[in-house]
Design a protein around this motif. Structure first.
Motif, PDB file in Angstrom:
ATOM      1  N   GLY A 120     -31.991 -16.872  45.990  1.00 37.95           N
ATOM      2  CA  GLY A 120     -33.359 -17.232  46.363  1.00 37.95           C
ATOM      3  C   GLY A 120     -34.145 -17.950  45.282  1.00 37.95           C
ATOM      4  N   THR A 121     -33.720 -17.841  44.041  1.00 35.09           N
ATOM      5  CA  THR A 121     -34.398 -18.495  42.929  1.00 35.09           C
ATOM      6  C   THR A 121     -33.417 -18.584  41.766  1.00 35.09           C
ATOM      7  OG1 THR A 121     -36.379 -18.449  41.518  1.00 35.09           O
ATOM      8  CG2 THR A 121     -35.293 -16.345  41.926  1.00 35.09           C
ATOM      9  N   ARG A 122     -33.788 -19.340  40.744  1.00 38.88           N
ATOM     10  CA  ARG A 122     -32.900 -19.475  39.593  1.00 38.88           C
ATOM     11  C   ARG A 122     -32.793 -18.171  38.800  1.00 38.88           C
ATOM     12  NH1 ARG A 122     -35.542 -24.684  36.923  1.00 38.88           N
ATOM     13  NH2 ARG A 122     -37.118 -24.294  38.503  1.00 38.88           N
ATOM     14  N   SER A 123     -31.618 -17.928  38.271  1.00 36.70           N
ATOM     15  CA  SER A 123     -31.416 -16.750  37.430  1.00 36.70           C
ATOM     16  C   SER A 123     -32.271 -16.871  36.172  1.00 36.70           C
ATOM     17  CB  SER A 123     -29.940 -16.626  37.043  1.00 36.70           C
ATOM     18  OG  SER A 123     -29.767 -15.624  36.052  1.00 36.70           O
ATOM     19  N   PRO A 124     -32.998 -15.815  35.801  1.00 36.82           N
ATOM     20  CA  PRO A 124     -33.838 -15.898  34.606  1.00 36.82           C
ATOM     21  C   PRO A 124     -33.068 -15.755  33.297  1.00 36.82           C
ATOM     22  CG  PRO A 124     -34.037 -13.725  35.585  1.00 36.82           C
ATOM     23  CD  PRO A 124     -33.180 -14.544  36.518  1.00 36.82           C
ATOM     24  N   ASP A 125     -31.818 -15.289  33.368  1.00 39.67           N
ATOM     25  CA  ASP A 125     -31.094 -15.008  32.128  1.00 39.67           C
ATOM     26  C   ASP A 125     -29.598 -15.317  32.201  1.00 39.67           C
ATOM     27  OD1 ASP A 125     -30.248 -13.017  33.829  1.00 39.67           O
ATOM     28  OD2 ASP A 125     -31.253 -11.385  32.766  1.00 39.67           O
ATOM     29  N   GLY A 126     -29.175 -16.081  33.199  1.00 40.37           N
ATOM     30  CA  GLY A 126     -27.773 -16.462  33.299  1.00 40.37           C
ATOM     31  C   GLY A 126     -26.887 -15.467  34.016  1.00 40.37           C
ATOM     32  N   ARG A 127     -27.440 -14.311  34.383  1.00 43.01           N
ATOM     33  CA  ARG A 127     -26.659 -13.326  35.125  1.00 43.01           C
ATOM     34  C   ARG A 127     -26.770 -13.596  36.627  1.00 43.01           C
ATOM     35  NH1 ARG A 127     -28.410  -7.534  32.823  1.00 43.01           N
ATOM     36  NH2 ARG A 127     -30.501  -8.394  33.206  1.00 43.01           N
ATOM     37  N   ARG A 223     -40.186 -10.779  37.433  1.00 40.59           N
ATOM     38  CA  ARG A 223     -41.434 -10.021  37.271  1.00 40.59           C
ATOM     39  C   ARG A 223     -41.326  -9.059  36.084  1.00 40.59           C
ATOM     40  NH1 ARG A 223     -41.431  -9.755  42.991  1.00 40.59           N
ATOM     41  NH2 ARG A 223     -40.517  -7.660  42.914  1.00 40.59           N
ATOM     42  N   GLN A 224     -40.176  -8.386  35.999  1.00 41.26           N
ATOM     43  CA  GLN A 224     -39.972  -7.443  34.898  1.00 41.26           C
ATOM     44  C   GLN A 224     -40.023  -8.146  33.543  1.00 41.26           C
ATOM     45  OE1 GLN A 224     -36.268  -5.423  35.678  1.00 41.26           O
ATOM     46  NE2 GLN A 224     -37.016  -4.398  37.512  1.00 41.26           N
ATOM     47  N   ILE A 225     -39.383  -9.311  33.468  1.00 42.72           N
ATOM     48  CA  ILE A 225     -39.373 -10.076  32.222  1.00 42.72           C
ATOM     49  C   ILE A 225     -40.789 -10.535  31.860  1.00 42.72           C
ATOM     50  CG2 ILE A 225     -38.598 -12.240  31.169  1.00 42.72           C
ATOM     51  CD1 ILE A 225     -35.981 -11.900  32.789  1.00 42.72           C
ATOM     52  N   ALA A 226     -41.537 -11.008  32.869  1.00 40.17           N
ATOM     53  CA  ALA A 226     -42.903 -11.470  32.632  1.00 40.17           C
ATOM     54  C   ALA A 226     -43.798 -10.319  32.193  1.00 40.17           C
ATOM     55  CB  ALA A 226     -43.466 -12.122  33.894  1.00 40.17           C
ATOM     56  N   GLU A 227     -43.651  -9.139  32.832  1.00 37.17           N
ATOM     57  CA  GLU A 227     -44.461  -7.978  32.478  1.00 37.17           C
ATOM     58  C   GLU A 227     -44.134  -7.487  31.068  1.00 37.17           C
ATOM     59  OE1 GLU A 227     -43.585  -5.288  35.618  1.00 37.17           O
ATOM     60  OE2 GLU A 227     -44.797  -6.361  37.110  1.00 37.17           O
ATOM     61  N   ALA A 228     -42.841  -7.506  30.712  1.00 36.11           N
ATOM     62  CA  ALA A 228     -42.430  -7.088  29.371  1.00 36.11           C
ATOM     63  C   ALA A 228     -42.990  -8.039  28.318  1.00 36.11           C
ATOM     64  CB  ALA A 228     -40.912  -7.027  29.281  1.00 36.11           C
ATOM     65  N   ALA A 229     -42.950  -9.348  28.632  1.00 32.27           N
ATOM     66  CA  ALA A 229     -43.494 -10.334  27.703  1.00 32.27           C
ATOM     67  C   ALA A 229     -45.002 -10.164  27.535  1.00 32.27           C
ATOM     68  CB  ALA A 229     -43.167 -11.740  28.188  1.00 32.27           C
ATOM     69  N   LYS A 230     -45.689  -9.876  28.645  1.00 27.10           N
ATOM     70  CA  LYS A 230     -47.137  -9.678  28.604  1.00 27.10           C
ATOM     71  C   LYS A 230     -47.486  -8.440  27.791  1.00 27.10           C
ATOM     72  CE  LYS A 230     -51.165  -9.313  31.665  1.00 27.10           C
ATOM     73  NZ  LYS A 230     -51.607  -9.228  33.093  1.00 27.10           N
ATOM     74  N   ALA A 231     -46.711  -7.354  28.009  1.00 23.66           N
ATOM     75  CA  ALA A 231     -46.954  -6.122  27.271  1.00 23.66           C
ATOM     76  C   ALA A 231     -46.690  -6.323  25.782  1.00 23.66           C
ATOM     77  CB  ALA A 231     -46.065  -5.004  27.816  1.00 23.66           C
ATOM     78  N   GLY A 232     -45.620  -7.060  25.459  1.00 22.34           N
ATOM     79  CA  GLY A 232     -45.303  -7.333  24.058  1.00 22.34           C
ATOM     80  C   GLY A 232     -46.381  -8.154  23.382  1.00 22.34           C
ATOM     81  N   LYS A 233     -46.915  -9.126  24.125  1.00 26.56           N
ATOM     82  CA  LYS A 233     -47.984  -9.966  23.578  1.00 26.56           C
ATOM     83  C   LYS A 233     -49.242  -9.142  23.319  1.00 26.56           C
ATOM     84  CE  LYS A 233     -50.491 -14.274  24.460  1.00 26.56           C
ATOM     85  NZ  LYS A 233     -50.689 -15.401  25.414  1.00 26.56           N
ATOM     86  N   ALA A 234     -49.546  -8.235  24.286  1.00 24.07           N
ATOM     87  CA  ALA A 234     -50.733  -7.400  24.136  1.00 24.07           C
ATOM     88  C   ALA A 234     -50.582  -6.466  22.934  1.00 24.07           C
ATOM     89  CB  ALA A 234     -50.958  -6.583  25.412  1.00 24.07           C
ATOM     90  N   GLU A 235     -49.372  -5.919  22.759  1.00 19.78           N
ATOM     91  CA  GLU A 235     -49.133  -5.024  21.629  1.00 19.78           C
ATOM     92  C   GLU A 235     -49.250  -5.769  20.310  1.00 19.78           C
ATOM     93  OE1 GLU A 235     -45.600  -2.090  19.888  1.00 19.78           O
ATOM     94  OE2 GLU A 235     -45.388  -3.054  21.844  1.00 19.78           O
ATOM     95  N   LYS A 236     -48.723  -6.990  20.283  1.00 18.32           N
ATOM     96  CA  LYS A 236     -48.800  -7.808  19.067  1.00 18.32           C
ATOM     97  C   LYS A 236     -50.252  -8.122  18.729  1.00 18.32           C
ATOM     98  CE  LYS A 236     -46.990 -12.080  17.036  1.00 18.32           C
ATOM     99  NZ  LYS A 236     -46.160 -13.291  17.283  1.00 18.32           N
ATOM    100  N   THR A 237     -51.055  -8.439  19.756  1.00 20.79           N
ATOM    101  CA  THR A 237     -52.470  -8.746  19.550  1.00 20.79           C
ATOM    102  C   THR A 237     -53.213  -7.522  19.028  1.00 20.79           C
ATOM    103  OG1 THR A 237     -52.413 -10.381  21.342  1.00 20.79           O
ATOM    104  CG2 THR A 237     -54.579  -9.557  20.673  1.00 20.79           C
ATOM    105  N   ALA A 238     -52.859  -6.345  19.607  1.00 20.26           N
ATOM    106  CA  ALA A 238     -53.510  -5.106  19.177  1.00 20.26           C
ATOM    107  C   ALA A 238     -53.182  -4.792  17.726  1.00 20.26           C
ATOM    108  CB  ALA A 238     -53.076  -3.955  20.080  1.00 20.26           C
ATOM    109  N   ARG A 239     -51.919  -5.010  17.333  1.00 20.27           N
ATOM    110  CA  ARG A 239     -51.521  -4.744  15.954  1.00 20.27           C
ATOM    111  C   ARG A 239     -52.222  -5.701  14.991  1.00 20.27           C
ATOM    112  NH1 ARG A 239     -46.092  -4.399  17.817  1.00 20.27           N
ATOM    113  NH2 ARG A 239     -45.685  -6.430  16.843  1.00 20.27           N
ATOM    114  N   ALA A 240     -52.359  -6.956  15.424  1.00 26.77           N
ATOM    115  CA  ALA A 240     -53.010  -7.952  14.573  1.00 26.77           C
ATOM    116  C   ALA A 240     -54.483  -7.629  14.359  1.00 26.77           C
ATOM    117  CB  ALA A 240     -52.857  -9.341  15.177  1.00 26.77           C
ATOM    118  N   GLY A 241     -55.090  -7.013  15.374  1.00 23.86           N
ATOM    119  CA  GLY A 241     -56.519  -6.711  15.273  1.00 23.86           C
ATOM    120  C   GLY A 241     -56.827  -5.396  14.597  1.00 23.86           C
ATOM    121  N   LYS A 242     -55.805  -4.544  14.360  1.00 27.23           N
ATOM    122  CA  LYS A 242     -56.038  -3.237  13.737  1.00 27.23           C
ATOM    123  C   LYS A 242     -56.222  -3.420  12.231  1.00 27.23           C
ATOM    124  CE  LYS A 242     -53.811   0.528  15.040  1.00 27.23           C
ATOM    125  NZ  LYS A 242     -52.722   1.537  15.208  1.00 27.23           N
ATOM    126  N   PRO A 243     -57.273  -2.835  11.652  1.00 23.57           N
ATOM    127  CA  PRO A 243     -57.488  -2.987  10.205  1.00 23.57           C
ATOM    128  C   PRO A 243     -56.360  -2.351   9.396  1.00 23.57           C
ATOM    129  CG  PRO A 243     -58.954  -1.301  11.109  1.00 23.57           C
ATOM    130  CD  PRO A 243     -58.313  -2.000  12.275  1.00 23.57           C
TER     131      PRO A 243
END
Length: 253
Positions: A120-127, A223-243
């Protein structure tokens, strides 16, 4: 006439530049209807497969490719029509699925080759992901046309996401023996039969491609890959903003 011209220009250019190898070409009938069911690794799959065959192959394409405004839109529409693509509005849920099934049946009733990607759509990771039973199996059982499994090899490496210029390398196309589902003809309303037919085709594709099989739909994986990427980005942003911890020069007591 337009298809013939496009096949000579686009297909000839692809074969000259990329020199794709093909195995099992003899499994595609010289005449009569057949379904080419392929894995889907790259946007270019719909061009490489017809390029190595002597017959026209009709695929389903997003309607947006045919409806874009302006000169670029008209040129894009002419190109997709020329290479044998059929426009289907895939944003309408169940209605879009019905339109795709009707289009496939019409192609086969004309005695032509119909190309479809069961994932139904292209494989996101070659599997290789679980096949959707609503299209492939219904078209096969409604028409009695044989299903020919196809494995595209390494096409995802030619132009990975984010890359503008394609990499010149040899992709491969491996075509398997036709699968006959005439024993189930007329049973396209049975969801268990549809699932069984789809799984048999996906197993054949897996054997041809050598891909790792994942028993979820590719859309869910994306969807799982996109959500994981979004969560990782949010965590990275939170770490960058923590004193950061200040060095007091003591042992902390």
């Amino acid at each position: 006439m337009l298809y013939g011209a496009m096949k000579l220009s686009v297909g000839g250019g692809l074969k000259l530049a990329f020199r794709p190898w093909v195995e099992g070409k003899e499994h595609v009938p010289a005449t009569g209807p057949a379904i080419l069911a392929s894995n889907h690794l790259s946007f270019s799959d719909s061009f490489f497969l017809p390029a190595v065959l002597d017959r026209k192959v009709t695929f389903i394409a997003k309607a947006e490719y045919f409806n874009s405004p302006g000169l670029k839109g008209r040129l894009t529409a002419a190109f997709f029509k020329g290479v044998g693509q059929l426009p289907v509005d895939r944003s309408g849920g169940r209605g879009a699925g019905e339109a795709a099934v009707r289009s496939g049946i019409a192609v086969l009733e004309r005695g032509e080759l119909f190309g479809i990607y069961p994932e139904g759509t292209r494989s996101p990771d070659g599997r290789l992901y679980r096949g959707k039973p609503g299209g492939l199996a219904r078209v096969a059982l409604a028409t009695g046309a044989p299903v020919i499994p196809v494995a595209m090899i390494d096409t995802e490496k030619i132009q990975p996401p984010g890359k503008v210029m394609p990499k010149l390398m040899r992709p491969g196309i491996r075509i398997g023996e036709p699968l006959d589902f005439s024993r189930y003809q007329g049973m396209e309303g049975d969801r268990f039969i549809l699932r069984s037919v789809t799984d048999e085709v996906m197993y054949a594709i897996m054997k041809l491609s050598g891909q790792e099989y994942v028993d979820i739909y590719a859309t869910a994986a994306k969807r799982q890959i996109a959500e994981a990427a979004k969560a990782g980005k949010a965590e990275k942003t939170a770490r960058a903003g923590k004193p950061g911890r200040k060095d007091t020069g003591t042992d902390g007591r």
